[in-house]
Motif scaffolding. Structure first.
Motif, PDB file in Angstrom:
ATOM      1  N   UNK A  63      -6.518   2.522   0.123  1.00 11.19           N
ATOM      2  CA  UNK A  63      -5.325   1.836   0.608  1.00 11.19           C
ATOM      3  C   UNK A  63      -5.157   2.166   2.083  1.00 11.19           C
ATOM      4  N   UNK A  64      -4.505   1.275   2.824  1.00  9.16           N
ATOM      5  CA  UNK A  64      -4.328   1.531   4.250  1.00  9.16           C
ATOM      6  C   UNK A  64      -3.156   0.736   4.802  1.00  9.16           C
ATOM      7  N   UNK A  73       5.504  -1.234  11.789  1.00 11.05           N
ATOM      8  CA  UNK A  73       4.628  -0.954  10.654  1.00 11.05           C
ATOM      9  C   UNK A  73       4.083  -2.263  10.075  1.00 11.05           C
ATOM     10  N   UNK A  74       2.756  -2.294   9.855  1.00  7.76           N
ATOM     11  CA  UNK A  74       2.093  -3.451   9.255  1.00  7.76           C
ATOM     12  C   UNK A  74       1.434  -2.979   7.967  1.00  7.76           C
ATOM     13  N   UNK A  75       2.117  -3.215   6.857  1.00 12.49           N
ATOM     14  CA  UNK A  75       1.709  -2.678   5.564  1.00 12.49           C
ATOM     15  C   UNK A  75       1.247  -3.822   4.668  1.00 12.49           C
ATOM     16  N   UNK A  76      -0.020  -3.869   4.320  1.00 11.23           N
ATOM     17  CA  UNK A  76      -0.502  -4.940   3.437  1.00 11.23           C
ATOM     18  C   UNK A  76      -0.231  -4.625   1.966  1.00 11.23           C
ATOM     19  N   UNK A  77      -0.118  -5.690   1.174  1.00 10.15           N
ATOM     20  CA  UNK A  77      -0.091  -5.534  -0.277  1.00 10.15           C
ATOM     21  C   UNK A  77      -1.533  -5.354  -0.735  1.00 10.15           C
ATOM     22  N   UNK A 118       0.823  -1.207   0.000  1.00 15.13           N
ATOM     23  CA  UNK A 118       0.000   0.000   0.000  1.00 15.13           C
ATOM     24  C   UNK A 118       0.854   1.252   0.000  1.00 15.13           C
ATOM     25  N   UNK A 119       2.008   1.180   0.652  1.00 14.04           N
ATOM     26  CA  UNK A 119       2.924   2.306   0.741  1.00 14.04           C
ATOM     27  C   UNK A 119       4.310   1.748   1.051  1.00 14.04           C
ATOM     28  N   UNK A 120       5.388   2.331   0.515  1.00 14.73           N
ATOM     29  CA  UNK A 120       6.733   1.864   0.870  1.00 14.73           C
ATOM     30  C   UNK A 120       6.995   2.060   2.355  1.00 14.73           C
ATOM     31  N   UNK A 138       5.800  -7.838   4.665  1.00 14.45           N
ATOM     32  CA  UNK A 138       4.531  -7.157   4.468  1.00 14.45           C
ATOM     33  C   UNK A 138       3.365  -7.989   5.005  1.00 14.45           C
ATOM     34  N   UNK A 139       2.322  -7.306   5.466  1.00 14.01           N
ATOM     35  CA  UNK A 139       1.148  -7.954   6.037  1.00 14.01           C
ATOM     36  C   UNK A 139       0.141  -8.287   4.937  1.00 14.01           C
TER      37      UNK A 139
END
Length: 303
Positions: free
Chosen positions: A103-104, A93-97, A28-30, A151-152
């Motif tokens: 996006x979140x 940080x928990x960043x999903x694809x 969703x974000x780098x 990534x989450x």
């Protein structure tokens, strides 16, 4: 991130590649950008909090979070409280694809002695990233599933691997709070909160106050991440409506969480609306366990 704590009276969609393996969705974000967004929010929020600037606050918050923190500005102004700036520490940080919008991503961090589980959202391409949720976890968050790149995985609201699905947790929780029904694991945010409300209604009745209270899922969508056991970590919001009828004026005050929302004496009737953000762990089997919350009265009318 301005807070005044009160007690309750808390998909990954692969793109099919033509003739080959499914493409992997981009984050969703780098990761470095997520850190910049958290720092930006901290800076702007501290400035807005210092002067109770609701317009500035709206440049970094949205949804239930914005409604709740605006109400806190009014409470703090009415109470004459001074503001102390905050600093986030030890962020994870928990960043999903993800494909598509909104996006979140989530951030777990601490500020002073308070734990935070923040969710930032972006509604459209090139749109601002805004804080949408920030319940307070009671303990350190663990067990979020990560892929080989760290990534989450986002879980859809109608995901069938948990019962209830992430998008239904708020409704199940609201039913527990309203009627004491099962579906949520027992605890201070569920069964004990319902029991405390029943006792409060009885105590108020003896004083000449009739209280009717109702809980419903808020319109804000739920956000969920896959956990290592196949379940989900879910952020959601429950809306509480309360109606008080007084036998005589002055039996209920306008202070506490209602400060800044109403002025003058409550004479015969009071209606209030409160939002509570919750964070819950929903296992593949078994009841959802609430692990964090943030509650705030956002509206009140008296007559």
């Amino acid at each position: 991130m301005l807070r005044h704590l009160t007690a309750l009276t808390v998909v990954l969609l692969p793109l099919a590649a033509c003739g080959g393996s499914p493409a992997i969705a981009a984050p969703a974000v780098p990761k470095d950008r997520a850190a910049q967004l958290l720092a930006h929010y901290q800076s702007v929020n501290n400035r807005a909090n210092g002067t109770s600037d609701e317009k500035l606050l709206a440049t970094v918050e949205t949804g239930a979070q914005l409604d709740m923190d605006r109400a806190e500005y009014r409470r703090r102004t009415a109470a004459g409280e001074k503001y102390a700036p905050f600093v986030y520490s030890a962020p994870a940080y928990y960043i999903p694809r993800q494909t598509g919008f909104p996006k979140w991503f989530a951030v777990v961090a601490t500020a002073g002695k308070t734990r935070h589980a923040l969710v930032f959202t972006q509604e459209r391409p090139s749109g601002p990233w805004l804080l949408t949720a920030d319940p307070f976890p009671a303990a350190t968050i663990t067990g979020v599933a990560l892929d080989k790149d760290g990534y989450a995985t986002a879980v859809a609201p109608d995901d069938g691997k948990t019962a209830p699905a992430p998008g239904k947790v708020a409704a199940v929780h609201a039913a527990t709070l309203t009627r004491g029904t099962s579906g949520m694991a027992p605890g201070p945010y569920t069964t004990q909160a319902h029991d405390a409300l029943v006792k409060a209604e009885s105590a108020l009745k003896r004083r000449g106050v009739t209280l009717a209270s109702d809980f419903r899922p808020d319109r804000q969508q739920a956000f969920a991440l896959r956990t290592t056991d196949g379940g989900a970590l879910v952020w959601y919001v429950v809306r509480q409506s309360e109606s008080y009828d007084l036998a005589k004026p002055g039996l209920i005050g306008n202070g506490g969480d209602l400060a800044g929302l109403i002025s003058g004496k409550v004479r015969r009737h009071l209606d209030t609306t409160a939002l509570t953000q919750y964070l819950a762990v929903v296992p593949p089997q078994g009841a959802a366990q609430v692990v964090g919350s943030y509650r705030k009265a956002i509206q009140a009318t008296a007559s």
